[in-house]
Scaffold this active site. Structure first.
Site, PDB file in Angstrom:
ATOM      1  N   VAL A  32       0.889  -1.266   0.045  1.00  0.00           N
ATOM      2  CA  VAL A  32      -0.071  -0.044  -0.064  1.00  0.00           C
ATOM      3  C   VAL A  32       0.868   1.195   0.206  1.00  0.00           C
ATOM      4  CG1 VAL A  32      -1.668   1.194   1.220  1.00  0.00           C
ATOM      5  CG2 VAL A  32      -1.843  -1.203   1.228  1.00  0.00           C
ATOM      6  N   LYS A 123      -6.968  -1.811   9.990  1.00  0.00           N
ATOM      7  CA  LYS A 123      -8.128  -2.365  10.550  1.00  0.00           C
ATOM      8  C   LYS A 123      -8.308  -2.621  11.790  1.00  0.00           C
ATOM      9  CE  LYS A 123      -6.914  -4.246   6.913  1.00  0.00           C
ATOM     10  NZ  LYS A 123      -6.897  -5.089   5.976  1.00  0.00           N
ATOM     11  N   GLU A 147     -10.908   5.326   5.804  1.00  0.00           N
ATOM     12  CA  GLU A 147     -11.469   4.745   4.707  1.00  0.00           C
ATOM     13  C   GLU A 147     -10.858   3.180   4.265  1.00  0.00           C
ATOM     14  OE1 GLU A 147     -14.671   5.906   3.209  1.00  0.00           O
ATOM     15  OE2 GLU A 147     -14.433   4.072   2.627  1.00  0.00           O
ATOM     16  N   ILE A 154     -13.550   0.557  -1.983  1.00  0.00           N
ATOM     17  CA  ILE A 154     -15.047   1.018  -1.909  1.00  0.00           C
ATOM     18  C   ILE A 154     -15.107   2.145  -0.865  1.00  0.00           C
ATOM     19  CG2 ILE A 154     -17.412  -0.168  -1.214  1.00  0.00           C
ATOM     20  CD1 ILE A 154     -16.320  -2.696  -1.931  1.00  0.00           C
ATOM     21  N   GLU A 208      -2.798 -10.192   4.253  1.00  0.00           N
ATOM     22  CA  GLU A 208      -2.121  -9.595   5.357  1.00  0.00           C
ATOM     23  C   GLU A 208      -0.714 -10.151   5.355  1.00  0.00           C
ATOM     24  OE1 GLU A 208      -3.515  -7.082   7.168  1.00  0.00           O
ATOM     25  OE2 GLU A 208      -4.633  -7.296   5.484  1.00  0.00           O
ATOM     26  N   ASP A 219      -9.276 -11.010   9.872  1.00  0.00           N
ATOM     27  CA  ASP A 219      -9.454  -9.420   9.203  1.00  0.00           C
ATOM     28  C   ASP A 219     -10.995  -9.235   8.992  1.00  0.00           C
ATOM     29  OD1 ASP A 219      -7.730  -7.602   7.308  1.00  0.00           O
ATOM     30  OD2 ASP A 219      -9.357  -8.472   6.206  1.00  0.00           O
ATOM     31  N   LYS A 223     -13.195  -5.880  10.455  1.00  0.00           N
ATOM     32  CA  LYS A 223     -13.778  -4.824   9.338  1.00  0.00           C
ATOM     33  C   LYS A 223     -15.259  -4.837   9.655  1.00  0.00           C
ATOM     34  CE  LYS A 223     -10.618  -5.645   5.404  1.00  0.00           C
ATOM     35  NZ  LYS A 223     -10.071  -6.731   4.468  1.00  0.00           N
ATOM     36  N   GLY A 320      -5.510  -4.849  -2.406  1.00  0.00           N
ATOM     37  CA  GLY A 320      -4.721  -4.785  -3.539  1.00  0.00           C
ATOM     38  C   GLY A 320      -4.118  -3.032  -3.724  1.00  0.00           C
TER      39      GLY A 320
END
Ligand code: NAP
Ligand code: HSE
Length: 446
Positions: A32, A123, A147, A154, A208, A219, A223, A320
């Site tokens: 990321v 998260k 976000e 999304i 992860e 995970d 979320k 991704g």
């Protein structure tokens, strides 16, 4: 919701920051982080056009400065010392994309305490410590934006906080782990082995650092905790989410599911009934014609059922580099725009204390796959156990027999039954000498 400059009673006085240049400290330069850095440094996107200010990537924190990276940074930007970011008064926004709670939690707290804005994809930290961090952000007139922590690209977190805020949320039904959905899609449609599909998801940057979190539903439970906390304005903990992973699924489950007219999907569900919320993550059979059954690969979907808006569906890439970068940059833009007004975006949750309904109270249909001795009367004994638990059989399939071991595989589907009754029945079946193995139990979500 936002605290006005006059009402920030328990924090330092507001000092609107009108710097023409906004400096970013990026913590993490992996899947990321490299996407975020490339986007800020890239020539095709001008932060100045959308924020009115110049956004500068001042420092990037990594563990190992000797690694070769996909993205080249200007000289002097890379560091292995977190203090270069945390104690630099000229860094306005810290983007945390390291993952895990240690040291991320402390870095986020330190940054917020000195009035830096935080954008995070973490998260785990947000699920476990979100309300505490929101309070800290408010006390320090800082923004805390997350976000990217749910659903990759999304825009669901912002919608839950803003656009859907007028609604009482009846339910959230979602697929919110890209790695798991990628694996399930590969197993169902291409017959790929579990391990191979997981390896592909890792190579694509979806998983992860410890993929156990993905495949065991952890995970997704983080979320779901975040989404439920936003929806019901109560600080849920991940431990309140009933959680099962996908590692027990075998190729036969996909075959039987297809034959019965279902797809297998890992669902994360929150629903409110009679003042209690039920939170659950597990692989389930979803009717093949249902829209969630058609969400494939790395795609995620979240269906939010609100009192005013009715069911609203969000669909997009859930993991991704590129989709996550989209969410992070969106938050950076929001943080930069908010800097001048110094109005925190969030207040801690202060809603009514809803209780959490135990999983034993769930009413669901079930799919049970058993390996049994291929002898007369076995099915009758199993039917007796189910009958004793007031569980009505909907269908029975027997496809595979193994003469060499005198065993057969049977699949039973039930009509709606209470989870606790089903668990008791499964225990009783396991105790039958003729039942060699209860191979798998899945809930059927209609
Ligand atoms: P990653 O590829 O493993 O990258 C982690 C980065 O953080 C690496 O650059 C690593 O440094 C750095 N780092 C880790 N611990 C550190 C420490 N103690 N001190 C300094 N640097 C440290 O992870 P990722 O996939 O980018 O994920 C990052 C975060 O985004 C996680 O919270 C993840 O859950 C979240 N997220 C990921 C995705 C996705 O699709 N990958 C999507 C949404 C959210 P080195 O490079 O030197 O090892
Ligand atoms: N590992 C996560 C997933 C990344 O596969 O969904 C996105 O949060």
């Amino acid at each position: 919701m936002a605290t006005s400059p006059e009402t920030s009673a328990d924090g330092p006085p507001d000092k609107p920051d009108n710097s023409a240049v906004v400096n970013i400290g990026l913590m993490g330069f992996g899947v990321v982080g490299t996407g975020v850095a490339a986007h800020i440094l890239g020539s095709n996107f001008s932060m100045a056009d959308v924020t009115g200010r110049t956004v500068n990537l001042k420092k990037v924190l990594v563990r190992d400065a000797s690694l070769t990276r996909d993205v080249e940074l200007p000289a002097g930007v890379l560091t292995t010392n977190a203090e270069d970011i945390l104690t630099d008064p000229d860094i306005h926004i810290v983007v945390e994309v390291m993952g895990g709670t240690d040291p991320a939690e402390n870095y986020i707290k330190q940054a917020l305490s000195s009035g830096k804005h935080i954008v995070t994809a973490n998260k785990e930290v947000m699920a476990k410590l979100g309300p505490e961090l929101m309070t800290l952000a408010r006390q320090n007139n800082a923004n805390l934006l997350f976000e990217a922590s749910v659903g990759g690209g999304i825009p669901i977190v912002g919608c839950m906080m803003n656009e859907l805020a007028a609604n009482d949320i009846r339910s959230i039904r979602s697929i919110i782990n890209g790695t798991t959905n990628y694996i399930l899609t590969k197993m169902a449609h291409e017959g790929t082995a579990f391990k191979e599909a997981l390896g592909e998801a890792q190579a694509l940057g979806y998983a992860e650092s410890d993929p156990t979190n993905d495949i065991e539903g952890i995970d997704a439970s983080y979320k779901l905790t975040i989404l439920a906390s936003l929806a019901y304005r109560r600080s849920f903990q991940p431990s309140e989410v009933y959680c099962e992973g996908i590692s027990k699924l075998e190729p036969q489950d996909f075959r039987y599911a297809e034959e019965l007219g279902y797809a297998i999907k890992s669902l994360a569900i929150a629903n409110l009934e009679e003042g209690a919320v039920q939170l659950r993550v597990y692989p389930a059979l979803v009717p093949a014609e249902h829209m969630l059954a058609k969400v494939d690969g790395v795609y995620n979907a979240v269906e939010v059922d609100g009192s005013l808006c009715g069911p609203v569906l969000f669909h997009g890439m859930g993991a991704g580099r590129a989709p996550t970068t989209s969410a992070i940059i969106g938050d950076v833009v929001e943080a930069v725009r908010k800097m001048g007004s110094n109005s925190p975006l969030l207040e801690p949750h202060n809603g009514t204390e809803l209780t959490v309904r135990p999983i034993g109270d769930l009413v669901s249909r079930y799919y049970v796959r058993l390996e049994v001795a291929d002898h007369p009367g076995v099915l009758a004994q199993i039917a007796q156990i189910l009958g004793d638990g007031q569980i009505s059989i909907a269908a029975v399939l027997q496809r595979d027999t193994h003469p060499e071991t005198e065993s057969a595989e049977i699949v039973i589907t039930t009509h709606p039954a209470r989870e606790q009754s089903m668990q008791n029945a499964l225990k009783a079946m396991t105790d039958l000498p003729q039942v060699k193995r209860v191979s798998n139990t899945l809930r059927i979500e209609e």
